[in-house]
Scaffold this active site. Sequence first.
Site, PDB file in Angstrom:
ATOM      1  N   SER A 164      -9.828   2.028   2.485  1.00 23.48           N
ATOM      2  CA  SER A 164      -8.931   2.736   1.611  1.00 23.48           C
ATOM      3  C   SER A 164      -7.887   1.860   0.933  1.00 23.48           C
ATOM      4  O   SER A 164      -7.261   2.292  -0.041  1.00 23.48           O
ATOM      5  CB  SER A 164      -8.226   3.835   2.398  1.00 23.48           C
ATOM      6  OG  SER A 164      -7.365   3.272   3.375  1.00 23.48           O
ATOM      7  N   LYS A 192       0.858  -1.197   0.000  1.00 28.72           N
ATOM      8  CA  LYS A 192       0.000   0.000   0.000  1.00 28.72           C
ATOM      9  C   LYS A 192       0.890   1.241   0.000  1.00 28.72           C
ATOM     10  O   LYS A 192       1.901   1.283   0.704  1.00 28.72           O
ATOM     11  CB  LYS A 192      -0.916  -0.027   1.231  1.00 28.72           C
ATOM     12  CG  LYS A 192      -1.951   1.090   1.265  1.00 28.72           C
ATOM     13  CD  LYS A 192      -2.949   0.912   2.409  1.00 28.72           C
ATOM     14  CE  LYS A 192      -3.948   2.055   2.489  1.00 28.72           C
ATOM     15  NZ  LYS A 192      -4.932   1.884   3.564  1.00 28.72           N
ATOM     16  N   SER A 204     -10.124  -0.020   6.763  1.00 27.59           N
ATOM     17  CA  SER A 204      -9.510   0.056   5.436  1.00 27.59           C
ATOM     18  C   SER A 204      -8.890  -1.228   4.898  1.00 27.59           C
ATOM     19  O   SER A 204      -8.579  -1.287   3.707  1.00 27.59           O
ATOM     20  CB  SER A 204      -8.460   1.158   5.413  1.00 27.59           C
ATOM     21  OG  SER A 204      -9.105   2.380   5.200  1.00 27.59           O
TER      22      SER A 204
HETATM   23  N1  GLN Z   1     -13.340   4.652   5.971  1.00 30.31           N
HETATM   24  C1  GLN Z   1     -12.662   5.080   7.138  1.00 30.31           C
HETATM   25  C2  GLN Z   1     -12.238   6.518   7.001  1.00 30.31           C
HETATM   26  O1  GLN Z   1     -12.522   7.089   6.020  1.00 30.31           O
HETATM   27  C3  GLN Z   1     -11.514   4.180   7.433  1.00 30.31           C
HETATM   28  C4  GLN Z   1     -10.257   4.502   6.762  1.00 30.31           C
HETATM   29  C5  GLN Z   1      -9.105   3.634   7.177  1.00 30.31           C
HETATM   30  O2  GLN Z   1      -9.280   2.608   7.840  1.00 30.31           O
HETATM   31  N2  GLN Z   1      -7.911   4.078   6.845  1.00 30.31           N
HETATM   32  O3  GLN Z   1     -11.635   7.082   7.860  1.00 30.31           O
END
Ligand code: GLN
Length: 493
Positions: free
Chosen positions: A155, A79, A179
Amino acid sequence: MELGNYMAYELIEKIRAKEITISEIIQSSFDKIDEIDQYIHSFVNYSREKALEKAKEYDNKLKNGQGHGKLYGLPFANKDLICLKNFSTTCCSRILEGFQPPYNAFVIERLVEQEGAIHIGNTNMDEFAMGSSTESSCYGPTFNPWDIERVSGGSSGGSATSIASGQAILALGSDTGGSIRCPASFTGVVGLKPTYGRVSRYGLIAFANSLDQIGPITKCVHDAALMLEIISGKDPLDSTSVDIRVDNYTEEIKKTVDNKVLGIPKEFFGEGINSAVRNSVEKAIGKLESLGATTVEVTIPHLEYTVATYYLICMCEASSNLARYDGIRYGKITDDLSGDIFDAFRKTRGENFGPEVRRRIFLGTYALSAGYYDMFYLKALKVRSLIKKDFVEAFKKCDSIVCPTMPITAFKIGELIDNPLKMYAIDILTCPVNLAGLPALSIPCGFDNNNLPIGFQIIGDYFDEKGILNIGYQLEQELGIYRKRPPIIKGGL
Ligand code: GLN
């Protein structure tokens, strides 16, 4: 060769038996990328030449009887927020354009340097990991291989699609509020968010430090167990990493689950859960019962406050973490230096952060400012303690908690991006786990009427990754769908 049809542990066997070379595997990885990445956009950067060179080097070593770690040159996707020495790492943000970390993250040292995984590229993600759809990346969205008009989840969308579509065999994601598990659920792969402190965050570019964890994304539970064994453990460079026994997960998964008590939190099956998701998850729970597990109802009474609590805390932490990107300490400075230094800061940040990141910096800064701190941030911390307590109480009655990962399946590109509140609301079943610091696993358990994957979530007690991997593995074997591949891969189940 279709990489998508093999598990990591199977390829390791084949390499050991000299049925296949590492060069062939790495080549097929790039063949797949060349064939389909233009449609799904898993990657933002490749390390093709270096990867092919490494593969040759490892093949030669193997010929001479020298091993190179537990991962035998398997293709690994990283990532784009985990630092890789001298390789562009941008968090999919314009502000980090051109940034090359001078050091490797702890997890990279373990996977790549120590155990011989071969890095093939960095994957697409929401800018600074803020999102659930990978649409906020400065490079544009990642598309779901099951239906390229739909999002991959986020994400860590690119890491998940690289695995689902057979471009890579091992991938890393990070999980602050879901994410890893959200894109795993939307693309039909396995994603594990370890206990806070299980895996070192050294070299992970921070979004919200008290919530962030790195974890594996793979096609099956066995491979996730293998990766976790490698990346877990105390790291003196991350003071939040914990010196606690790392279990032999690849062995632990094989135990029976007939002594397990599964907690079913009624709030996780409430309104807003899509009926196909609910049916599929309930069926999977039935399968676990047929394997001898018993179920008990548990309650997480503060679930309704988790989305608000999570977003307050993560925005506050993000506003503080992202202060370093001012064009001088970090980040690409604006070309327009006509004003004073504050002008330069404003322009640098205004030009280079996308709308979602800007929104979170504004809201986080506001919530932390004098006079509002107690009303928002402190209050959120108090509610966080209550949510944590709910889980501690629930685990007095059960070994693990089972529920859906996401309330819905993958939605259409563009459907939620302009409606942040709706986008935030879909994290309702994943973000409580981060607030409590618990481990959780998502595995595919079925498909909806549009042939889109559904994710099953298993939440464990602190540091009980072995328990959730065990349940996940036995369920995966019983369901028998983990070899089903998206239509773009030929020869799947
Ligand atoms: N969807 C969540 C956010 O927007 C989680 C993001 C994540 O786990 N990095 O913060």
